[in-house]
Motif scaffolding. Sequence first.
Motif, PDB file in Angstrom:
ATOM      1  N   ASP A   1      52.167  55.693  24.710  1.00  0.00           N
ATOM      2  CA  ASP A   1      52.422  55.939  26.224  1.00  0.00           C
ATOM      3  C   ASP A   1      51.314  55.807  26.893  1.00  0.00           C
ATOM      4  OD1 ASP A   1      55.387  55.940  25.564  1.00  0.00           O
ATOM      5  OD2 ASP A   1      55.032  58.013  24.962  1.00  0.00           O
ATOM      6  N   MET A   2      50.206  56.082  26.219  1.00  0.00           N
ATOM      7  CA  MET A   2      49.088  56.175  27.198  1.00  0.00           C
ATOM      8  C   MET A   2      47.878  55.375  26.752  1.00  0.00           C
ATOM      9  SD  MET A   2      47.384  60.014  27.979  1.00  0.00           S
ATOM     10  CE  MET A   2      46.514  60.108  26.260  1.00  0.00           C
ATOM     11  N   ARG A   3      47.015  54.496  27.505  1.00  0.00           N
ATOM     12  CA  ARG A   3      45.969  53.565  26.906  1.00  0.00           C
ATOM     13  C   ARG A   3      44.964  53.969  27.968  1.00  0.00           C
ATOM     14  NH1 ARG A   3      49.666  49.921  24.355  1.00  0.00           N
ATOM     15  NH2 ARG A   3      51.382  51.007  23.856  1.00  0.00           N
ATOM     16  N   TYR A   4      43.877  53.662  27.439  1.00  0.00           N
ATOM     17  CA  TYR A   4      42.296  53.830  27.857  1.00  0.00           C
ATOM     18  C   TYR A   4      41.754  52.773  28.156  1.00  0.00           C
ATOM     19  CZ  TYR A   4      43.141  58.713  26.221  1.00  0.00           C
ATOM     20  OH  TYR A   4      43.696  60.038  25.951  1.00  0.00           O
ATOM     21  N   LEU A   5      40.932  52.686  29.219  1.00  0.00           N
ATOM     22  CA  LEU A   5      39.983  51.484  29.647  1.00  0.00           C
ATOM     23  C   LEU A   5      38.524  52.277  29.800  1.00  0.00           C
ATOM     24  CD1 LEU A   5      39.560  48.682  30.602  1.00  0.00           C
ATOM     25  CD2 LEU A   5      39.760  49.468  32.730  1.00  0.00           C
ATOM     26  N   VAL A   6      37.561  51.709  29.008  1.00  0.00           N
ATOM     27  CA  VAL A   6      36.350  52.430  29.305  1.00  0.00           C
ATOM     28  C   VAL A   6      35.567  51.570  30.414  1.00  0.00           C
ATOM     29  CG1 VAL A   6      33.945  52.888  28.401  1.00  0.00           C
ATOM     30  CG2 VAL A   6      36.031  53.092  26.965  1.00  0.00           C
ATOM     31  N   VAL A   7      35.024  52.277  31.382  1.00  0.00           N
ATOM     32  CA  VAL A   7      34.334  51.602  32.430  1.00  0.00           C
ATOM     33  C   VAL A   7      32.861  51.531  32.087  1.00  0.00           C
ATOM     34  CG1 VAL A   7      33.524  51.707  35.178  1.00  0.00           C
ATOM     35  CG2 VAL A   7      36.061  52.596  34.213  1.00  0.00           C
ATOM     36  N   PRO A   8      32.103  50.706  31.630  1.00  0.00           N
ATOM     37  CA  PRO A   8      30.810  50.862  31.142  1.00  0.00           C
ATOM     38  C   PRO A   8      30.163  50.924  32.064  1.00  0.00           C
ATOM     39  CG  PRO A   8      31.681  48.598  31.150  1.00  0.00           C
ATOM     40  CD  PRO A   8      32.759  49.340  31.344  1.00  0.00           C
ATOM     41  N   ALA A   9      28.663  51.574  31.667  1.00  0.00           N
ATOM     42  CA  ALA A   9      27.779  52.010  32.940  1.00  0.00           C
ATOM     43  C   ALA A   9      27.275  50.388  33.366  1.00  0.00           C
ATOM     44  CB  ALA A   9      26.588  52.709  32.323  1.00  0.00           C
ATOM     45  N   ARG A  10      26.941  50.362  34.829  1.00  0.00           N
ATOM     46  CA  ARG A  10      26.469  49.184  35.322  1.00  0.00           C
ATOM     47  C   ARG A  10      24.991  49.236  34.957  1.00  0.00           C
ATOM     48  NH1 ARG A  10      27.152  47.652  41.981  1.00  0.00           N
ATOM     49  NH2 ARG A  10      25.385  45.797  41.787  1.00  0.00           N
ATOM     50  N   PRO A  11      24.740  47.827  34.437  1.00  0.00           N
ATOM     51  CA  PRO A  11      23.427  47.726  33.994  1.00  0.00           C
ATOM     52  C   PRO A  11      22.355  47.679  35.031  1.00  0.00           C
ATOM     53  CG  PRO A  11      25.012  46.078  33.277  1.00  0.00           C
ATOM     54  CD  PRO A  11      25.687  46.758  34.309  1.00  0.00           C
ATOM     55  N   ALA A  12      21.008  48.264  34.738  1.00  0.00           N
ATOM     56  CA  ALA A  12      20.149  48.403  35.683  1.00  0.00           C
ATOM     57  C   ALA A  12      19.681  46.987  35.943  1.00  0.00           C
ATOM     58  CB  ALA A  12      18.865  49.011  35.046  1.00  0.00           C
ATOM     59  N   GLY A  13      19.308  46.691  37.461  1.00  0.00           N
ATOM     60  CA  GLY A  13      18.872  45.625  37.713  1.00  0.00           C
ATOM     61  C   GLY A  13      19.804  44.562  38.356  1.00  0.00           C
ATOM     62  N   THR A  14      20.829  45.065  38.748  1.00  0.00           N
ATOM     63  CA  THR A  14      22.118  44.131  39.147  1.00  0.00           C
ATOM     64  C   THR A  14      22.583  44.662  40.400  1.00  0.00           C
ATOM     65  OG1 THR A  14      23.701  45.791  38.279  1.00  0.00           O
ATOM     66  CG2 THR A  14      22.979  44.188  36.691  1.00  0.00           C
ATOM     67  N   GLU A  15      21.439  45.143  41.352  1.00  0.00           N
ATOM     68  CA  GLU A  15      21.917  45.503  42.465  1.00  0.00           C
ATOM     69  C   GLU A  15      22.385  44.177  43.472  1.00  0.00           C
ATOM     70  OE1 GLU A  15      19.413  46.701  40.734  1.00  0.00           O
ATOM     71  OE2 GLU A  15      19.767  48.526  40.549  1.00  0.00           O
ATOM     72  N   GLY A  16      21.546  43.187  43.355  1.00  0.00           N
ATOM     73  CA  GLY A  16      21.884  42.155  44.146  1.00  0.00           C
ATOM     74  C   GLY A  16      23.256  41.438  43.889  1.00  0.00           C
ATOM     75  N   LEU A  17      23.736  41.686  42.660  1.00  0.00           N
ATOM     76  CA  LEU A  17      25.018  40.878  42.126  1.00  0.00           C
ATOM     77  C   LEU A  17      26.264  41.239  42.888  1.00  0.00           C
ATOM     78  CD1 LEU A  17      24.121  40.766  38.441  1.00  0.00           C
ATOM     79  CD2 LEU A  17      23.437  38.769  40.185  1.00  0.00           C
ATOM     80  N   ASP A  18      27.139  40.048  43.229  1.00  0.00           N
ATOM     81  CA  ASP A  18      28.457  40.308  43.592  1.00  0.00           C
ATOM     82  C   ASP A  18      29.369  40.796  42.598  1.00  0.00           C
ATOM     83  OD1 ASP A  18      28.962  38.036  42.539  1.00  0.00           O
ATOM     84  OD2 ASP A  18      29.175  36.969  44.366  1.00  0.00           O
ATOM     85  N   ALA A  19      30.407  41.188  42.642  1.00  0.00           N
ATOM     86  CA  ALA A  19      31.724  41.461  41.988  1.00  0.00           C
ATOM     87  C   ALA A  19      31.918  40.541  40.925  1.00  0.00           C
ATOM     88  CB  ALA A  19      32.909  42.037  42.521  1.00  0.00           C
ATOM     89  N   ASP A  20      31.873  39.072  41.352  1.00  0.00           N
ATOM     90  CA  ASP A  20      32.181  38.287  40.310  1.00  0.00           C
ATOM     91  C   ASP A  20      31.145  37.855  39.264  1.00  0.00           C
ATOM     92  OD1 ASP A  20      34.706  37.430  41.311  1.00  0.00           O
ATOM     93  OD2 ASP A  20      34.174  35.652  42.369  1.00  0.00           O
ATOM     94  N   ALA A  21      29.881  38.092  39.756  1.00  0.00           N
ATOM     95  CA  ALA A  21      28.693  37.891  38.892  1.00  0.00           C
ATOM     96  C   ALA A  21      28.436  39.266  37.801  1.00  0.00           C
ATOM     97  CB  ALA A  21      27.471  37.757  39.746  1.00  0.00           C
ATOM     98  N   LEU A  22      28.962  40.230  38.499  1.00  0.00           N
ATOM     99  CA  LEU A  22      29.116  41.693  37.720  1.00  0.00           C
ATOM    100  C   LEU A  22      30.163  41.452  36.626  1.00  0.00           C
ATOM    101  CD1 LEU A  22      28.483  44.281  40.659  1.00  0.00           C
ATOM    102  CD2 LEU A  22      26.935  43.812  38.832  1.00  0.00           C
ATOM    103  N   ALA A  23      31.281  40.914  36.972  1.00  0.00           N
ATOM    104  CA  ALA A  23      32.230  40.913  36.119  1.00  0.00           C
ATOM    105  C   ALA A  23      32.017  40.129  34.838  1.00  0.00           C
ATOM    106  CB  ALA A  23      33.714  40.341  36.638  1.00  0.00           C
ATOM    107  N   ALA A  24      31.175  38.924  35.001  1.00  0.00           N
ATOM    108  CA  ALA A  24      30.795  38.172  33.894  1.00  0.00           C
ATOM    109  C   ALA A  24      29.971  38.904  32.887  1.00  0.00           C
ATOM    110  CB  ALA A  24      29.997  37.082  34.240  1.00  0.00           C
ATOM    111  N   LEU A  25      29.480  40.219  33.328  1.00  0.00           N
ATOM    112  CA  LEU A  25      28.436  41.106  32.431  1.00  0.00           C
ATOM    113  C   LEU A  25      29.314  42.153  31.595  1.00  0.00           C
ATOM    114  CD1 LEU A  25      25.844  41.935  34.765  1.00  0.00           C
ATOM    115  CD2 LEU A  25      25.740  40.234  33.262  1.00  0.00           C
TER     116      LEU A  25
END
Lengths: 109, 210
Positions: free
Chosen positions: B169-193
């Motif tokens: 009844d309970m599932r987990y999703l890990v939110v990985p750490a955002r990689p360094a050097g990605t400050e300028g990327l938008d959500a779509d570009a980030l999702a690809a990582l």
Amino acid sequence: MEYFGKRWHDMGGDPAGDINPDQHDFALWEKRVDALMVLSSAKGLMNTDSLRRVLEDMGPDAYETMSYYERWIASVTQNMVEAGAFSPEELAAKMEAVKQRGGTYGAAT
Amino acid sequence: MPHDHLSPSGHPYRADNDAPLTYWQTMEIAVRELLIEKGHITAEDVHAQIDAMDARSPAMGAAVVARAWTDADFKRQLLDDGSAACRDMGFDIGPMHLIALENTADIHNVVVCTLCSCYPRNLLGLPPDWYKSREYRSRTVREPRKVLAEFGLTLPDTVTVRVHDSTADMRYLVVPARPAGTEGLDADALAALVTRDSMIGVGIAKQPGA
């Protein structure tokens, strides 16, 4: 290694070998098994707990000798009979009729 | 014709329509047809369910993670109530209770289902074969660092590894750490990582250009 009171499916912590990273794309019949579980659950004929109850009662041999969706269709079928969706006799007759259609899944489906 | 080629995803097809009919395939056909004949389901239901299953992929989870990286309010909502946050993004995650786990510089989360194969399938698609294997289920709770190393992820001892055991009844999703050097990327570009493995916790997000 034996643990008192621990059933076979409770595998956490058991010794085991290397993880095999190979993957396969699911075959049509496997996707259909998955769909039958989801759909019959949505209709109230079974649920995740009843799926697992039958899987766990199959015992460790089934885990080693049957594939994932083979175990699932066995459990779905058991659940459907218990729910009264069809009888064992109807299932046997239908399986025999399916077999007569041809020797491959594509021919029989 | 034998399926000796690879599918578009690069994985071998499993022997299917052309191999000799097995007992369990015969049972699947029979059960499906009986349920249709008895009026419990329709053939269209089966088609639609398979289409819905095929449409789910880790890209859905990646969109959730990328939004969490770029929207602090959403991240708080996601960590507070993962089910509600995903529904707000329009993802039909079904009846499951979803818990999001944030990886940080100090904490790495990894998900397993020791009892079965419970997985956030409505958000990531069906689980990989290894997730359902005896080896992964048994060892991840006993020697997680060694398991992660086999996936190519060696963590320093300063990082705490937390193993989360799923339930029906309970599932987990890990939110990985955002990689360094990605400050300028938008959500779509980030999702690809954001890889599937990074959301299970056996990997980390990709570096841009990697």
